[in-house]
Design a protein around this motif. Sequence first.
Motif, PDB file in Angstrom:
ATOM      1  N   SER A   1       0.860  -1.179   0.000  1.00  0.00           N
ATOM      2  CA  SER A   1       0.000   0.000   0.000  1.00  0.00           C
ATOM      3  C   SER A   1       0.902   1.236   0.000  1.00  0.00           C
ATOM      4  CB  SER A   1      -0.885   0.022   1.245  1.00  0.00           C
ATOM      5  OG  SER A   1      -1.579   1.249   1.295  1.00  0.00           O
ATOM      6  N   PRO A   2       0.662   2.178  -0.904  1.00  0.00           N
ATOM      7  CA  PRO A   2       1.491   3.385  -0.949  1.00  0.00           C
ATOM      8  C   PRO A   2       1.012   4.486   0.013  1.00  0.00           C
ATOM      9  CG  PRO A   2       0.027   3.333  -2.820  1.00  0.00           C
ATOM     10  CD  PRO A   2      -0.231   2.065  -2.036  1.00  0.00           C
ATOM     11  N   THR A   3       0.478   4.089   1.157  1.00  0.00           N
ATOM     12  CA  THR A   3      -0.077   5.055   2.097  1.00  0.00           C
ATOM     13  C   THR A   3       0.925   6.134   2.495  1.00  0.00           C
ATOM     14  OG1 THR A   3      -1.583   3.393   2.948  1.00  0.00           O
ATOM     15  CG2 THR A   3      -1.231   5.304   4.330  1.00  0.00           C
ATOM     16  N   TYR A   4       2.175   5.764   2.703  1.00  0.00           N
ATOM     17  CA  TYR A   4       3.171   6.748   3.156  1.00  0.00           C
ATOM     18  C   TYR A   4       4.006   7.326   2.022  1.00  0.00           C
ATOM     19  CZ  TYR A   4       1.764   5.254   7.733  1.00  0.00           C
ATOM     20  OH  TYR A   4       1.006   4.988   8.838  1.00  0.00           O
ATOM     21  N   THR A   5       4.086   6.618   0.898  1.00  0.00           N
ATOM     22  CA  THR A   5       4.893   7.100  -0.229  1.00  0.00           C
ATOM     23  C   THR A   5       4.062   7.829  -1.276  1.00  0.00           C
ATOM     24  OG1 THR A   5       4.622   4.981  -1.363  1.00  0.00           O
ATOM     25  CG2 THR A   5       6.580   5.230   0.025  1.00  0.00           C
ATOM     26  N   LEU A   6       2.763   7.784  -1.170  1.00  0.00           N
ATOM     27  CA  LEU A   6       1.782   8.349  -2.111  1.00  0.00           C
ATOM     28  C   LEU A   6       1.666   7.570  -3.417  1.00  0.00           C
ATOM     29  CD1 LEU A   6       2.048  12.235  -1.836  1.00  0.00           C
ATOM     30  CD2 LEU A   6       0.438  10.716  -0.718  1.00  0.00           C
ATOM     31  N   VAL A   7       2.782   7.041  -3.935  1.00  0.00           N
ATOM     32  CA  VAL A   7       2.703   6.281  -5.194  1.00  0.00           C
ATOM     33  C   VAL A   7       3.663   5.099  -5.130  1.00  0.00           C
ATOM     34  CG1 VAL A   7       4.414   7.723  -6.408  1.00  0.00           C
ATOM     35  CG2 VAL A   7       2.752   6.402  -7.721  1.00  0.00           C
ATOM     36  N   GLU A   8       3.194   3.976  -5.636  1.00  0.00           N
ATOM     37  CA  GLU A   8       4.020   2.774  -5.763  1.00  0.00           C
ATOM     38  C   GLU A   8       4.039   2.416  -7.245  1.00  0.00           C
ATOM     39  OE1 GLU A   8       6.617   0.230  -4.338  1.00  0.00           O
ATOM     40  OE2 GLU A   8       5.487   1.462  -2.920  1.00  0.00           O
ATOM     41  N   PRO A   9       5.214   2.525  -7.900  1.00  0.00           N
ATOM     42  CA  PRO A   9       5.287   2.202  -9.326  1.00  0.00           C
ATOM     43  C   PRO A   9       5.566   0.721  -9.563  1.00  0.00           C
ATOM     44  CG  PRO A   9       7.355   3.168  -8.612  1.00  0.00           C
ATOM     45  CD  PRO A   9       6.449   3.123  -7.398  1.00  0.00           C
ATOM     46  N   TYR A  10       4.986   0.197 -10.615  1.00  0.00           N
ATOM     47  CA  TYR A  10       5.240  -1.173 -11.073  1.00  0.00           C
ATOM     48  C   TYR A  10       5.497  -1.077 -12.568  1.00  0.00           C
ATOM     49  CZ  TYR A  10       3.103  -2.314  -6.622  1.00  0.00           C
ATOM     50  OH  TYR A  10       2.815  -2.381  -5.275  1.00  0.00           O
ATOM     51  N   GLU A  11       6.765  -1.129 -12.948  1.00  0.00           N
ATOM     52  CA  GLU A  11       7.128  -1.008 -14.357  1.00  0.00           C
ATOM     53  C   GLU A  11       7.332  -2.412 -14.909  1.00  0.00           C
ATOM     54  OE1 GLU A  11      10.296   1.880 -14.320  1.00  0.00           O
ATOM     55  OE2 GLU A  11       8.897   3.456 -13.747  1.00  0.00           O
ATOM     56  N   LEU A  12       6.357  -2.873 -15.656  1.00  0.00           N
ATOM     57  CA  LEU A  12       6.331  -4.243 -16.171  1.00  0.00           C
ATOM     58  C   LEU A  12       6.630  -4.249 -17.663  1.00  0.00           C
ATOM     59  CD1 LEU A  12       3.080  -5.287 -14.298  1.00  0.00           C
ATOM     60  CD2 LEU A  12       5.437  -5.566 -13.517  1.00  0.00           C
ATOM     61  N   ASP A  13       6.815  -5.425 -18.213  1.00  0.00           N
ATOM     62  CA  ASP A  13       7.108  -5.544 -19.646  1.00  0.00           C
ATOM     63  C   ASP A  13       5.980  -4.994 -20.514  1.00  0.00           C
ATOM     64  OD1 ASP A  13       9.534  -6.730 -19.119  1.00  0.00           O
ATOM     65  OD2 ASP A  13       8.780  -8.775 -19.337  1.00  0.00           O
TER      66      ASP A  13
END
Length: 158
Positions: free
Chosen positions: A61-73
């Motif tokens: 959960s990106p609760t503290y970072t605001l955004v969580e990226p997932y760079e997939l193929d």
Amino acid sequence: MNLLFSRALENEDATVAMGRQLADVLHLGGVIYLKGDLGAGKTTLSRGIVQGLGHTGKVKSPTYTLVEPYELDRVNIYHFDLYRLGDPEELEYMGIRDYFCPETVCIVEWPDKGTGFIPKPDLAIEMRYVGDAREIAISACSSRGQELIEKLQSDENK
């Protein structure tokens, strides 16, 4: 644009499965708003979407970072949680507009906190408690959203 799709989700597994089903129609990108009370299953649904699009690790959960990226193929996914956002203007400083491209999937929890700084959604998803279970209601908010719901409904009928 108010095409609607809804379903009961009896447990966490059903919520993850619904997320995976959404992933099947989201592989070409889209903006999703997730609304609902704390604990209603927003992050669990997001986990299903992210894993359904090919991520094999943990989904945090990106609760503290605001955004969580997932760079997939196949696609880039950006999972936002704006719950702790103090001022929506902070989004401008983090370059929020750079994340929202037609070919990315952007999942935004607590979107009301970013009003004026995030684009309108293709899909608005409301998650709510119904007794011990949960219910999901998905509304189309754009022509792309309408296409996504039509695909979701046609996949259900197969």
